[in-house]
Scaffold this active site. Sequence first.
Site, PDB file in Angstrom:
ATOM      1  N   GLU A 182      15.791  -3.678   5.030  1.00 45.72           N
ATOM      2  CA  GLU A 182      16.996  -3.991   4.243  1.00 45.72           C
ATOM      3  C   GLU A 182      18.189  -4.193   5.174  1.00 45.72           C
ATOM      4  OE1 GLU A 182      17.317  -0.883   1.303  1.00 45.72           O
ATOM      5  OE2 GLU A 182      15.578  -1.668   0.210  1.00 45.72           O
ATOM      6  N   CYS A 224      10.881  -8.257   2.335  1.00 46.12           N
ATOM      7  CA  CYS A 224       9.862  -7.362   1.784  1.00 46.12           C
ATOM      8  C   CYS A 224       8.751  -7.105   2.807  1.00 46.12           C
ATOM      9  CB  CYS A 224       9.215  -7.988   0.558  1.00 46.12           C
ATOM     10  SG  CYS A 224      10.285  -8.125  -0.876  1.00 46.12           S
ATOM     11  N   GLU A 284       5.542  -7.265   2.486  1.00 45.55           N
ATOM     12  CA  GLU A 284       4.451  -8.251   2.482  1.00 45.55           C
ATOM     13  C   GLU A 284       4.804  -9.451   3.354  1.00 45.55           C
ATOM     14  OE1 GLU A 284       5.928  -6.785  -0.052  1.00 45.55           O
ATOM     15  OE2 GLU A 284       4.627  -6.597  -1.800  1.00 45.55           O
ATOM     16  N   CYS A 290       6.753  -8.786  -5.267  1.00 47.59           N
ATOM     17  CA  CYS A 290       7.743  -9.557  -6.016  1.00 47.59           C
ATOM     18  C   CYS A 290       7.287 -11.022  -6.099  1.00 47.59           C
ATOM     19  CB  CYS A 290       9.118  -9.454  -5.343  1.00 47.59           C
ATOM     20  SG  CYS A 290       9.287 -10.443  -3.861  1.00 47.59           S
TER      21      CYS A 290
HETATM   22  N1  THU Z   1      10.032  -4.536  -1.831  1.00 47.90           N
HETATM   23  C1  THU Z   1       8.992  -4.794  -0.988  1.00 47.90           C
HETATM   24  O1  THU Z   1       9.090  -4.636   0.226  1.00 47.90           O
HETATM   25  N2  THU Z   1       7.842  -5.235  -1.522  1.00 47.90           N
HETATM   26  C2  THU Z   1       7.578  -5.303  -2.856  1.00 47.90           C
HETATM   27  O2  THU Z   1       6.453  -5.582  -3.218  1.00 47.90           O
HETATM   28  C3  THU Z   1       8.652  -5.044  -3.830  1.00 47.90           C
HETATM   29  C4  THU Z   1       9.986  -4.752  -3.258  1.00 47.90           C
HETATM   30  C5  THU Z   1      11.260  -3.996  -1.245  1.00 47.90           C
HETATM   31  C6  THU Z   1      12.439  -4.917  -1.158  1.00 47.90           C
HETATM   32  C7  THU Z   1      13.589  -3.931  -1.144  1.00 47.90           C
HETATM   33  O3  THU Z   1      13.804  -3.485   0.196  1.00 47.90           O
HETATM   34  C8  THU Z   1      13.097  -2.758  -1.955  1.00 47.90           C
HETATM   35  O4  THU Z   1      11.685  -2.895  -2.025  1.00 47.90           O
HETATM   36  C9  THU Z   1      13.670  -2.674  -3.351  1.00 47.90           C
HETATM   37  O5  THU Z   1      13.567  -3.890  -4.002  1.00 47.90           O
END
Ligand code: THU
Length: 146
Positions: free
Chosen positions: A55, A64, A66, A99
């Site tokens: 983040e 993310c 993935e 997501c």
């Molecule tokens: N996030 C992921 O890394 N992967 C997912 O499959 C869903 C969301 C992260 C993005 C962000 O840093 C946090 O989770 C909250 O959305």
Amino acid sequence: MPTTCRIDDLSPSERELIAHALRARENAHAPYSRFSVGAALRAADGTVHLGCNVEISSYGLTECAERVALFAARATGAREFDALAVAGPDSSGRPTPPCGACRQVIWDLAGDISVYLASAAGEVQVWRAKELLPEPFGPAHLEEYS
Ligand code: THU
């Protein structure tokens, strides 16, 4: 629909991939959401590529777990993949689904791989990438334009 099982029901190689995702999760940089996610992507040659969410203070720049794993794998030369494990927080006891943006990137770079969604509590959903992104837009749609 996914198959749902306990981590103990899976094969040793599946359990190992999930263990990699759980370890990668420890490297997450999630000071804003406090929602840590780890990912482990297995290439056809057996190598495992890790990702965690990262983040950024300008929130839209966040990546993310993935996508970090997929881009890292690509950068090391990996091109064929067979499985991705994703490990999210386990406060709800539920696995964390990728997501929408990550579903597209999984489809474009890895195709119809197996996707293991694991909660730290030991529940696992097993999906195919195509189930996560029905009727996908993809590279094939652009072929006649390139
Ligand atoms: N996030 C992921 O890394 N992967 C997912 O499959 C869903 C969301 C992260 C993005 C962000 O840093 C946090 O989770 C909250 O959305």
